[in-house]
Design a protein around this motif. Structure first.
Motif, PDB file in Angstrom:
ATOM      1  N   GLY A  51     -86.414  71.302  39.833  1.00 29.07           N
ATOM      2  CA  GLY A  51     -86.749  70.517  38.649  1.00 29.07           C
ATOM      3  C   GLY A  51     -85.497  70.251  37.832  1.00 29.07           C
ATOM      4  O   GLY A  51     -85.496  70.378  36.618  1.00 29.07           O
TER       5      GLY A  51
ATOM      6  N   ASP B 182     -85.416  67.512  42.421  1.00 24.85           N
ATOM      7  CA  ASP B 182     -86.353  66.984  41.443  1.00 24.85           C
ATOM      8  C   ASP B 182     -87.259  65.996  42.162  1.00 24.85           C
ATOM      9  O   ASP B 182     -86.830  65.334  43.113  1.00 24.85           O
ATOM     10  CB  ASP B 182     -85.610  66.281  40.303  1.00 24.85           C
TER      11      ASP B 182
ATOM     12  N   SER C 175     -90.390  73.048  34.383  1.00 28.56           N
ATOM     13  CA  SER C 175     -90.926  72.101  35.362  1.00 28.56           C
ATOM     14  C   SER C 175     -92.204  72.582  36.046  1.00 28.56           C
ATOM     15  O   SER C 175     -92.887  71.784  36.682  1.00 28.56           O
ATOM     16  CB  SER C 175     -89.877  71.770  36.428  1.00 28.56           C
TER      17      SER C 175
ATOM     18  N   TRP D  56     -95.846  70.744  38.581  1.00 28.43           N
ATOM     19  CA  TRP D  56     -96.133  70.961  40.002  1.00 28.43           C
ATOM     20  C   TRP D  56     -97.620  70.774  40.248  1.00 28.43           C
ATOM     21  O   TRP D  56     -98.455  71.238  39.471  1.00 28.43           O
ATOM     22  CB  TRP D  56     -95.751  72.366  40.435  1.00 28.43           C
TER      23      TRP D  56
END
Length: 172
Positions: free
Chosen positions: A73, A96, A139, A143
């Motif tokens: 990320g 990313d 991040s 997900w």
């Protein structure tokens, strides 16, 4: 030792963003659109910068000389740049889901020593057991499958590697 699996650049080469996130493809497209102005966001100073400071401080205290570092990320590459400065001999890789973010990272000055790949946490394009330090900042919420992402991170971590995760969690 090979770091990337053969299919590792499929997303980066195709120009398509990976299909992940709480909002799925739309979430990734939002980050693609944001990539050009991401570094100018006030969030850099009030959120991302302080989180990166804390992650780097923790990593420096607990991991002396990692050979390979992975940032899952990585956005536009701000934390990988700091990792390169802190660990001069390390190989740093950022992943990313957003190809826009990856394109910005690749174009950023001072990041020529880092590698960047468009990939999702749930399908990391790396060989087993290659990273000594893995960092994940802000991040995880993006997900699609957190358990699969953590499983993939575990798979690519070398024995005795360190994982540093910093994210925003809902208060209970």
């Amino acid at each position: 030792m090979h770091l990337l699996r053969d299919d590792s650049l499929r997303h980066a080469r195709s120009g398509q963003s990976a299909d992940v996130g709480v909002g799925g493809p739309e979430s990734v497209r939002r980050f693609d659109r944001w990539a050009a102005s991401y570094e100018l966001s006030q969030l850099q100073a009030v959120l991302y910068g302080p989180v990166h400071d804390a992650v780097l401080r923790y990593a420096r205290q607990h991991v002396r000389c990692p050979g390979r570092i992975l940032d899952v990320g990585c956005g536009t590459g701000r934390l990988p740049a700091r990792m390169l400065s802190a660990y001069r001999r390390a190989h740093v890789v950022g992943v990313d889901a957003s190809t826009g973010m990856i394109s910005s990272a690749v174009a950023a000055p001072g990041l020529h020593r880092a590698r960047f790949v468009a990939a999702v946490a749930e399908q990391l394009p790396f060989a087993d057991g290659v990273f000594d330090l893995v960092v994940v900042t802000l991040s995880v919420a993006h997900w699609r499958d957190k358990a699969a992402g953590l499983s993939e991170i575990s798979r690519v971590m070398a024995p005795h590697a360190t994982l540093v995760v910093a994210d925003v969690c809902r208060a209970r």
